[in-house]
Design a protein around this motif. Structure first.
Motif, PDB file in Angstrom:
ATOM      1  N   MET A 130      -0.977  28.442 -32.640  1.00  0.00           N
ATOM      2  CA  MET A 130      -0.551  27.476 -31.638  1.00  0.00           C
ATOM      3  C   MET A 130      -1.284  27.785 -30.333  1.00  0.00           C
ATOM      4  SD  MET A 130       3.331  26.610 -30.222  1.00  0.00           S
ATOM      5  CE  MET A 130       3.924  25.766 -31.655  1.00  0.00           C
ATOM      6  N   HIS A 131      -1.713  26.754 -29.688  1.00  0.00           N
ATOM      7  CA  HIS A 131      -2.424  26.876 -28.422  1.00  0.00           C
ATOM      8  C   HIS A 131      -1.493  27.494 -27.365  1.00  0.00           C
ATOM      9  CE1 HIS A 131      -4.434  25.570 -24.723  1.00  0.00           C
ATOM     10  NE2 HIS A 131      -5.548  25.558 -25.459  1.00  0.00           N
ATOM     11  N   PRO A 132      -2.012  28.396 -26.529  1.00  0.00           N
ATOM     12  CA  PRO A 132      -1.163  29.064 -25.530  1.00  0.00           C
ATOM     13  C   PRO A 132      -0.425  28.098 -24.589  1.00  0.00           C
ATOM     14  CG  PRO A 132      -3.252  30.199 -25.703  1.00  0.00           C
ATOM     15  CD  PRO A 132      -3.355  28.963 -26.552  1.00  0.00           C
ATOM     16  N   LEU A 133      -1.071  27.010 -24.204  1.00  0.00           N
ATOM     17  CA  LEU A 133      -0.410  26.044 -23.323  1.00  0.00           C
ATOM     18  C   LEU A 133       0.757  25.365 -24.045  1.00  0.00           C
ATOM     19  CD1 LEU A 133      -0.254  24.620 -20.627  1.00  0.00           C
ATOM     20  CD2 LEU A 133      -1.920  22.960 -21.473  1.00  0.00           C
ATOM     21  N   LEU A 134       0.561  25.043 -25.319  1.00  0.00           N
ATOM     22  CA  LEU A 134       1.628  24.441 -26.113  1.00  0.00           C
ATOM     23  C   LEU A 134       2.776  25.434 -26.312  1.00  0.00           C
ATOM     24  CD1 LEU A 134       2.561  21.943 -27.569  1.00  0.00           C
ATOM     25  CD2 LEU A 134       1.315  22.703 -29.584  1.00  0.00           C
ATOM     26  N   MET A 135       2.437  26.696 -26.472  1.00  0.00           N
ATOM     27  CA  MET A 135       3.475  27.729 -26.584  1.00  0.00           C
ATOM     28  C   MET A 135       4.297  27.812 -25.292  1.00  0.00           C
ATOM     29  SD  MET A 135       1.599  30.847 -28.601  1.00  0.00           S
ATOM     30  CE  MET A 135       3.054  31.862 -28.709  1.00  0.00           C
ATOM     31  N   LEU A 136       3.607  27.811 -24.167  1.00  0.00           N
ATOM     32  CA  LEU A 136       4.291  27.876 -22.875  1.00  0.00           C
ATOM     33  C   LEU A 136       5.206  26.672 -22.677  1.00  0.00           C
ATOM     34  CD1 LEU A 136       4.744  29.165 -20.086  1.00  0.00           C
ATOM     35  CD2 LEU A 136       2.740  27.869 -19.296  1.00  0.00           C
ATOM     36  N   LEU A 137       4.716  25.485 -23.019  1.00  0.00           N
ATOM     37  CA  LEU A 137       5.531  24.282 -22.888  1.00  0.00           C
ATOM     38  C   LEU A 137       6.746  24.329 -23.814  1.00  0.00           C
ATOM     39  CD1 LEU A 137       2.773  21.524 -22.574  1.00  0.00           C
ATOM     40  CD2 LEU A 137       4.271  22.418 -20.774  1.00  0.00           C
ATOM     41  N   THR A 138       6.564  24.859 -25.009  1.00  0.00           N
ATOM     42  CA  THR A 138       7.678  24.997 -25.951  1.00  0.00           C
ATOM     43  C   THR A 138       8.730  25.942 -25.392  1.00  0.00           C
ATOM     44  OG1 THR A 138       6.219  24.571 -27.833  1.00  0.00           O
ATOM     45  CG2 THR A 138       8.305  25.659 -28.304  1.00  0.00           C
ATOM     46  N   VAL A 139       8.296  27.077 -24.879  1.00  0.00           N
ATOM     47  CA  VAL A 139       9.233  28.052 -24.304  1.00  0.00           C
ATOM     48  C   VAL A 139       9.986  27.434 -23.125  1.00  0.00           C
ATOM     49  CG1 VAL A 139       9.389  30.216 -23.000  1.00  0.00           C
ATOM     50  CG2 VAL A 139       8.007  30.105 -25.093  1.00  0.00           C
ATOM     51  N   LEU A 140       9.281  26.771 -22.221  1.00  0.00           N
ATOM     52  CA  LEU A 140       9.925  26.151 -21.065  1.00  0.00           C
ATOM     53  C   LEU A 140      10.904  25.059 -21.486  1.00  0.00           C
ATOM     54  CD1 LEU A 140       6.941  25.962 -18.534  1.00  0.00           C
ATOM     55  CD2 LEU A 140       8.873  27.560 -18.535  1.00  0.00           C
ATOM     56  N   ALA A 141      10.519  24.266 -22.491  1.00  0.00           N
ATOM     57  CA  ALA A 141      11.405  23.212 -22.981  1.00  0.00           C
ATOM     58  C   ALA A 141      12.667  23.804 -23.598  1.00  0.00           C
ATOM     59  CB  ALA A 141      10.678  22.338 -23.995  1.00  0.00           C
TER      60      ALA A 141
END
Length: 146
Positions: free
Chosen positions: A1-12
């Motif tokens: 998973m792309h790091p930006l997508l991971m960050l967005l998932t965590v924040l969501a």
């Protein structure tokens, strides 16, 4: 998973945990306050008419004004608790949940000991909040691992 997508998932997941848990916990506390075994102001007035002291302090229930006053700051504590629990699970550090529980319990012990309504509110709110945060954290962890 792309790091930006991971960050967005965590924040969501953290946002869903905090906001969704607030709505769910408030609803469960409201329902608990309406149950037939919740204390009421009428019970307190009747108890003051008795000459013999009661063995336990009276309660206005988990959704009563006294329980809310004793556990002031509970909304913010609950939000932080859900973020911490969900964050621990997302990070794969479930043992951190024990620290959250310990800090919360020790911090509230004096108020809980003296007020049954606050104790009810604390237990109901904490369990509801933690179950929600755990479910969101586990779902987020599953998303991150896929």
């Amino acid at each position: 998973m792309h790091p930006l997508l991971m960050l967005l998932t965590v924040l969501a997941m953290l946002a869903v945990s905090a906001a969704g848990g607030w709505v769910l916990t408030a609803g469960v506390l409201h329902l608990a306050g309406r149950s037939s075994d919740a204390g009421s102001p009428e019970d307190e007035a009747a108890a003051h008419d008795d000459e013999a002291p009661r063995a336990t302090a009276l309660s206005d229930g988990p959704d009563g004004d006294r329980a809310r006053a004793v556990l002031r700051g509970g909304t913010w504590i609950g939000l932080l608790e859900r973020v911490a629990v969900t964050g621990c699970l997302l990070a794969g550090e479930s043992s951190g949940i024990a620290i959250v529980v310990a800090v919360k319990g020790l911090g509230r012990y004096p108020e809980l000991r003296e007020n049954p309504g606050a104790s009810e509110r604390f237990v109901i709110g904490t369990l509801t909040s933690m179950i929600w945060a755990a479910l969101v954290g586990l779902a987020g962890r599953a998303l991150l691992m896929s």
